[in-house]
Write a protein that holds these residues in place. Sequence first.
Motif, mmCIF file in Angstrom:
data_model
loop_
_atom_site.group_PDB
_atom_site.id
_atom_site.type_symbol
_atom_site.label_atom_id
_atom_site.label_comp_id
_atom_site.label_asym_id
_atom_site.label_seq_id
_atom_site.Cartn_x
_atom_site.Cartn_y
_atom_site.Cartn_z
ATOM 1 N N HIS A 97 -2.443 -8.600 -4.704
ATOM 2 C CA HIS A 97 -2.874 -7.648 -3.676
ATOM 3 C C HIS A 97 -3.618 -6.501 -4.367
ATOM 4 O O HIS A 97 -3.210 -6.061 -5.439
ATOM 5 C CB HIS A 97 -1.648 -7.115 -2.925
ATOM 6 C CG HIS A 97 -2.017 -6.271 -1.749
ATOM 7 N ND1 HIS A 97 -2.318 -4.929 -1.874
ATOM 8 C CD2 HIS A 97 -2.177 -6.581 -0.435
ATOM 9 C CE1 HIS A 97 -2.637 -4.452 -0.688
ATOM 10 N NE2 HIS A 97 -2.547 -5.434 0.212
ATOM 11 N N PRO A 98 -4.701 -5.974 -3.784
ATOM 12 C CA PRO A 98 -5.457 -4.883 -4.414
ATOM 13 C C PRO A 98 -4.589 -3.688 -4.799
ATOM 14 O O PRO A 98 -4.836 -3.050 -5.819
ATOM 15 C CB PRO A 98 -6.490 -4.501 -3.350
ATOM 16 C CG PRO A 98 -6.563 -5.662 -2.420
ATOM 17 C CD PRO A 98 -5.316 -6.456 -2.541
ATOM 18 N N ALA A 99 -3.569 -3.378 -4.007
ATOM 19 C CA ALA A 99 -2.741 -2.205 -4.316
ATOM 20 C C ALA A 99 -1.970 -2.406 -5.618
ATOM 21 O O ALA A 99 -1.729 -1.450 -6.348
ATOM 22 C CB ALA A 99 -1.757 -1.931 -3.184
ATOM 23 N N THR A 100 -1.600 -3.647 -5.925
ATOM 24 C CA THR A 100 -0.855 -3.881 -7.173
ATOM 25 C C THR A 100 -1.815 -3.845 -8.364
ATOM 26 O O THR A 100 -1.427 -3.461 -9.451
ATOM 27 C CB THR A 100 -0.075 -5.211 -7.127
ATOM 28 O OG1 THR A 100 -0.963 -6.241 -6.727
ATOM 29 C CG2 THR A 100 1.089 -5.161 -6.178
ATOM 30 N N LEU A 101 -3.057 -4.213 -8.131
ATOM 31 C CA LEU A 101 -4.049 -4.132 -9.215
ATOM 32 C C LEU A 101 -4.308 -2.675 -9.566
ATOM 33 O O LEU A 101 -4.399 -2.300 -10.724
ATOM 34 C CB LEU A 101 -5.364 -4.790 -8.793
ATOM 35 C CG LEU A 101 -5.360 -6.315 -8.772
ATOM 36 C CD1 LEU A 101 -6.692 -6.820 -8.248
ATOM 37 C CD2 LEU A 101 -5.085 -6.858 -10.162
ATOM 38 N N ARG A 102 -4.388 -1.818 -8.524
ATOM 39 C CA ARG A 102 -4.651 -0.383 -8.739
ATOM 40 C C ARG A 102 -3.522 0.248 -9.540
ATOM 41 O O ARG A 102 -3.723 1.155 -10.320
ATOM 42 C CB ARG A 102 -4.794 0.347 -7.396
ATOM 43 C CG ARG A 102 -6.110 0.082 -6.698
ATOM 44 C CD ARG A 102 -6.395 1.157 -5.657
ATOM 45 N NE ARG A 102 -5.351 1.305 -4.661
ATOM 46 C CZ ARG A 102 -5.284 0.594 -3.533
ATOM 47 N NH1 ARG A 102 -6.198 -0.305 -3.270
ATOM 48 N NH2 ARG A 102 -4.317 0.803 -2.665
ATOM 49 N N GLN A 123 1.112 -12.769 -4.052
ATOM 50 C CA GLN A 123 0.349 -13.586 -5.007
ATOM 51 C C GLN A 123 0.589 -15.085 -4.755
ATOM 52 O O GLN A 123 -0.342 -15.890 -4.763
ATOM 53 C CB GLN A 123 0.781 -13.179 -6.427
ATOM 54 C CG GLN A 123 0.404 -14.141 -7.531
ATOM 55 C CD GLN A 123 -0.854 -13.712 -8.283
ATOM 56 O OE1 GLN A 123 -1.021 -12.530 -8.585
ATOM 57 N NE2 GLN A 123 -1.722 -14.649 -8.567
ATOM 58 N N GLU A 172 0.846 -1.212 0.000
ATOM 59 C CA GLU A 172 0.000 0.000 0.000
ATOM 60 C C GLU A 172 0.874 1.253 0.000
ATOM 61 O O GLU A 172 0.601 2.206 -0.740
ATOM 62 C CB GLU A 172 -0.903 0.049 1.251
ATOM 63 C CG GLU A 172 -1.976 -1.017 1.321
ATOM 64 C CD GLU A 172 -3.197 -0.699 0.448
ATOM 65 O OE1 GLU A 172 -3.225 0.378 -0.169
ATOM 66 O OE2 GLU A 172 -4.101 -1.554 0.382
ATOM 67 N N GLU A 185 -3.765 -14.759 -5.111
ATOM 68 C CA GLU A 185 -4.368 -13.670 -5.899
ATOM 69 C C GLU A 185 -3.555 -12.402 -5.669
ATOM 70 O O GLU A 185 -2.895 -12.273 -4.635
ATOM 71 C CB GLU A 185 -5.831 -13.437 -5.504
ATOM 72 C CG GLU A 185 -5.999 -13.110 -4.050
ATOM 73 C CD GLU A 185 -7.458 -12.985 -3.633
ATOM 74 O OE1 GLU A 185 -8.345 -13.384 -4.393
ATOM 75 O OE2 GLU A 185 -7.685 -12.468 -2.532
#
Length: 300
Positions: free
Chosen positions: A293-298, A286, A269, A291
Amino acid sequence: MTVSIGILGLGAVGTLMAHHWQQHCLYALTRQQQEASCRLEDEGSLATLHLPAWQGESLDWLLVCTKAAATLDALQLWRPRLAAVKRLLLLQNGMGQHQQVQQWLDQQGLSCELWAAISTEGAWRRDDGVIVRAGKGEILAGRIPISINSEKSPDTTVTAPAPCKTVDNIQQYQREKLAVNAVINPLTALYRCRNGELLEHPDYYPHFKALCAEIGDLYQQLGWPLAFDPLTRISAVAKATATNRSSTLQDHLAGRPDELAYITGYLLEQAAAATIELPLCAQLWQQVRGEPHPATLRAT
Ligand code: KPL
């Protein structure tokens, strides 16, 4: 001086702290709202403490030793009585939960001070429920200087009860511990190995070394000073705790939720907010979680 202390989270760390503080006026905060017996084996001798259930008596300190992710739910359960608490002391791995708790306290209009503590003490729960003290260490505590709504200025003469050592800059120590945990914890969970094996195994060590370098670079870019060379310090901790299973590996083996969201996740983050790439941490997350992390998707 005797102080009144409630303990929320009577696992290995909470039990150890109860024994450290047995001369004080202690209360247990259990889910069942019942008294608690805390059994500790230290250097071969067994001691049992009985803690009465907290009925809302005024507390100088409320020690929270739950897992980081469980903190808010646990506090919510005790919300009706929290006006009786002067200071909350979170003794947990990871970072990020303190900001969440402060926000929640502010939303609730609660003015208790927020403190953080980190520990290098070792303890684990045996199958018979007895907590075994595994190693002596140091406990550092300090006030978290992030209260938004706090009207009165904090009393700077307050110190956390011994053996906690009160420090001014707890955040610096938290970040140093976070660097250690961000290497050892996810790697031992990935490879299902003890801490010391990270230094010995021909496949694990290059990964360990590269992760130390990535985290050292991140700290530099974020302007978070480290009082040590990451590889040297983290290797020393892995060596000193060579036979330990990290807390994350223990959580995985026991099928419990882990604290990686407040360790690797917190770093991801911070990196994303500063648009810094953290490929090894992202890959580790991952691999361990299955899966991204949401921060890497953003960031993509
Ligand atoms: O803090 C730890 C943990 O397991 O959470 C270390 C220092 C890695 C020791 O096992």
